[in-house]
Design a protein around this motif. Sequence first.
Motif, mmCIF file in Angstrom:
data_model
loop_
_atom_site.group_PDB
_atom_site.id
_atom_site.type_symbol
_atom_site.label_atom_id
_atom_site.label_comp_id
_atom_site.label_asym_id
_atom_site.label_seq_id
_atom_site.Cartn_x
_atom_site.Cartn_y
_atom_site.Cartn_z
ATOM 1 N N SER A 458 0.815 -1.220 0.000
ATOM 2 C CA SER A 458 0.000 0.000 0.000
ATOM 3 C C SER A 458 0.848 1.269 0.000
ATOM 4 O O SER A 458 0.619 2.199 0.760
ATOM 5 C CB SER A 458 -0.946 0.008 1.213
ATOM 6 N N THR A 578 -2.875 5.945 2.607
ATOM 7 C CA THR A 578 -3.549 5.480 3.822
ATOM 8 C C THR A 578 -5.074 5.563 3.708
ATOM 9 O O THR A 578 -5.775 5.033 4.563
ATOM 10 C CB THR A 578 -3.107 6.313 5.038
ATOM 11 N N VAL A 580 -8.492 4.547 2.232
ATOM 12 C CA VAL A 580 -9.140 3.463 1.492
ATOM 13 C C VAL A 580 -10.220 4.029 0.577
ATOM 14 O O VAL A 580 -10.314 3.677 -0.602
ATOM 15 C CB VAL A 580 -9.735 2.424 2.459
ATOM 16 N N SER A 634 -7.061 2.845 6.611
ATOM 17 C CA SER A 634 -6.624 1.474 6.906
ATOM 18 C C SER A 634 -5.382 1.536 7.783
ATOM 19 O O SER A 634 -4.397 2.200 7.450
ATOM 20 C CB SER A 634 -6.307 0.719 5.614
ATOM 21 N N GLN A 635 -5.430 0.828 8.926
ATOM 22 C CA GLN A 635 -4.308 0.812 9.853
ATOM 23 C C GLN A 635 -3.448 -0.426 9.637
ATOM 24 O O GLN A 635 -3.825 -1.354 8.910
ATOM 25 C CB GLN A 635 -4.834 0.860 11.292
ATOM 26 N N GLY A 638 -4.820 -3.930 10.253
ATOM 27 C CA GLY A 638 -5.994 -4.310 9.485
ATOM 28 C C GLY A 638 -7.281 -3.657 9.941
ATOM 29 O O GLY A 638 -8.304 -3.765 9.260
ATOM 30 N N GLN A 639 -7.265 -2.996 11.096
ATOM 31 C CA GLN A 639 -8.456 -2.311 11.584
ATOM 32 C C GLN A 639 -8.731 -1.065 10.741
ATOM 33 O O GLN A 639 -7.828 -0.493 10.130
ATOM 34 C CB GLN A 639 -8.270 -1.907 13.054
ATOM 35 N N LEU A 640 -10.000 -0.667 10.719
ATOM 36 C CA LEU A 640 -10.411 0.519 9.981
ATOM 37 C C LEU A 640 -10.849 1.608 10.948
ATOM 38 O O LEU A 640 -11.393 1.332 12.017
ATOM 39 C CB LEU A 640 -11.557 0.188 9.013
ATOM 40 N N SER A 687 -2.916 7.110 11.080
ATOM 41 C CA SER A 687 -2.910 5.956 11.983
ATOM 42 C C SER A 687 -2.490 6.370 13.387
ATOM 43 O O SER A 687 -3.017 5.863 14.387
ATOM 44 C CB SER A 687 -1.978 4.867 11.448
#
Length: 706
Positions: A458, A578, A580, A634-635, A638-640, A687
């Motif tokens: 990414s 970063t 999405v 997107s962190q 995988g958390q949003l 993030s």
Amino acid sequence: MSTPDPMAEIRASFFLECEELLEAMQDGLQQMDDGTFDEETIHVVFRAVHSIKGGAGAFGLESLVRFAHRYESTLDTVRSGSLEIDPTLIKLFFRASDQVSDLVHAYRDETEVPQLKGDDLIAELDKYVGTNADEGNGPEIEFRPLGLTLDFDDEDVSDLVQDTVFQIYFAPDAEMFENGNDVYPILGALAGLGECVITCDTSKLPELDRLAPETAYLAWNIELYAQVDEAEISSMFEFVEGLCTFTITKTDGEYFSIEDDPLPVFESLVLDAPTPIQCPPTTAQTLPPQPKQAPQSPNGKAAPIAPKSVVRVDLDRIERLVNLVGELVINQAMLAQSLQSSGLSPHSDAMNELEEFQRLTRDIQDGVMMIRAQPVKSLFQRMSRIVRETSAAVEKDVRLVTEGENTEVDKTVIEGLADPLTHMIRNAVDHGLEQTDDRLQAGKNSEGIVRLSAAHRSGRVVIEVSDDGGGINRPRVLQIAIDKGLISADSTLSDNEIDNLLFLPGFSTASEVSDLSGRGVGMDVVRTSIHSLGGRISITSKPEIGTTFSISLPLTLAVLDGMVVEVADETLVIPLNTVVETLTIAADTLDNVQPGLDVARIRGEFVPLYDLGQQLGYREKKKCYLDSVALLISQEDGQLGALVVDEIQDQRQVVIKGLDDTFYRAPGIAAATILGDGHIALILDPSDIIASAVEAQSTAPLRLEA
């Protein structure tokens, strides 16, 4: 104005060459350690040591010449098939390569040359080749007329000898001598390859009254008898390439009987090789050695080694070019803003030309960034030595496995990663991996594995350091933190929060202070260093399986694609890689799960909402998020998370301007940039902003199924 010292420039060029040769040497040894013992791999290591020795001799680096000569002699016995490779020998070769590297760097930096360790290694190397093989400090160059005769004491000699004959013509230019070079080191290096006959060509030498002192008239014809290839001979001239004329003509040697066809007596100048001729046994015929198989490609053919053409450029020139590209990007943004403010039609010729200018600017920027990008291979090779030394200190059997060595990243990022990775590798070997007895009791292999990998994800580079040890002992970590007063005794922490205690200043799980650990510094320094590079670090650990440290870093510290947003009348930039997606929050997707925490339902998943203006201290939290604009972030885990902004202004390239130590390091602020209108905008780390918001709420990000 002082004139640059030509010898200093040549010496600097030699040390640059040494870095490439050291890298090639490490590559070859790693392949041998992995079980590849083909002839070419051994030649690569041998040629690297030989070339370093030859260049060091030209500059009088005696300790380096002496050690490299003994190391080369041992490699030569392997190359000839007289010495069989085993794991113990490979470990010795690795240690010898480390010593060569230390000597090169000591001479380059003009620091104290390490001698004691080198003497111990020479003693170990001599056990394999015999102490009488090379008693001197290196090959000495000596010219004298010599006749060559062979006396076999009337024995029945019927052995066959095979050699390749090379006819070499070498004519130095005057410029070669002006730069401080001489012919003697080159001829001496050729003599180290095998038996050679050297004749000086004086045909161009004029009468004394017509002789010009600055002109080079002499040339040399060399007849070399050796089992080498043309590439190895050419490497003898690599330091004078372009300063002389040389040709190499190969003639296949014939089989002949020494008894029936004795070698002639040469009356021309003969240069002795440093090693004596070994006569074959007289009781049996000696057949020519069969070459080992070269590496095979998937289609069954020998894999060719494609030569690379490399141009060395001073780093200052590249930095200046990067800065100029940055100014070009800023001026392009200013021009775009000026044309948009003038009210021109988007379909006008000027706007069309502006789009073409933007594409050209991006292509130039990408090209310059590729020049500054370097593979992480050299960094990973340094970590191999750290693993060897640390495992020896703690008496553990450890193997380093690397992946993604050719992943490219900005040179500045690579330089900043050396210290953090060193701490992490030592931590993995010292704390992550169990002792050998404990591993065997747990049903594991006695050899511990430390894995170092790099990959692009990414728009960022992710570097992971993992081990197959016992994982983090979380109850012990928690108790140590309480005993040291780092947290209160009644704290209730999640597994992730306990793992992050390792980054607290003063925290250490070592019971005793040693050369490797126990002083409470290390992992906090790692996190600080990673943050200074605009990166993040996270931990994943499973009991009895192992621990993984993940570092996420920007590919470059010069230019990035950003989304320009407005929050509370402030213009900010969020890195595009970063984001999405962008969305407008509708009434049927908005929900409040607890006081102070709003979520939006996106494709069956609840995503926490965070007011960017509130998080940065620009305003109080918005009372209602209905119809607000949000950026889905997107962190690393995988958390949003979603950041709520007032308006999205544009999407453009921006030049990264770092914030020095005089500025306060505010959470979520990564850098700054200059916009097209000349104003300064902060570049955010979304993030980090979300992590700070979660920490302030004392709750982990929710991930609820709708």
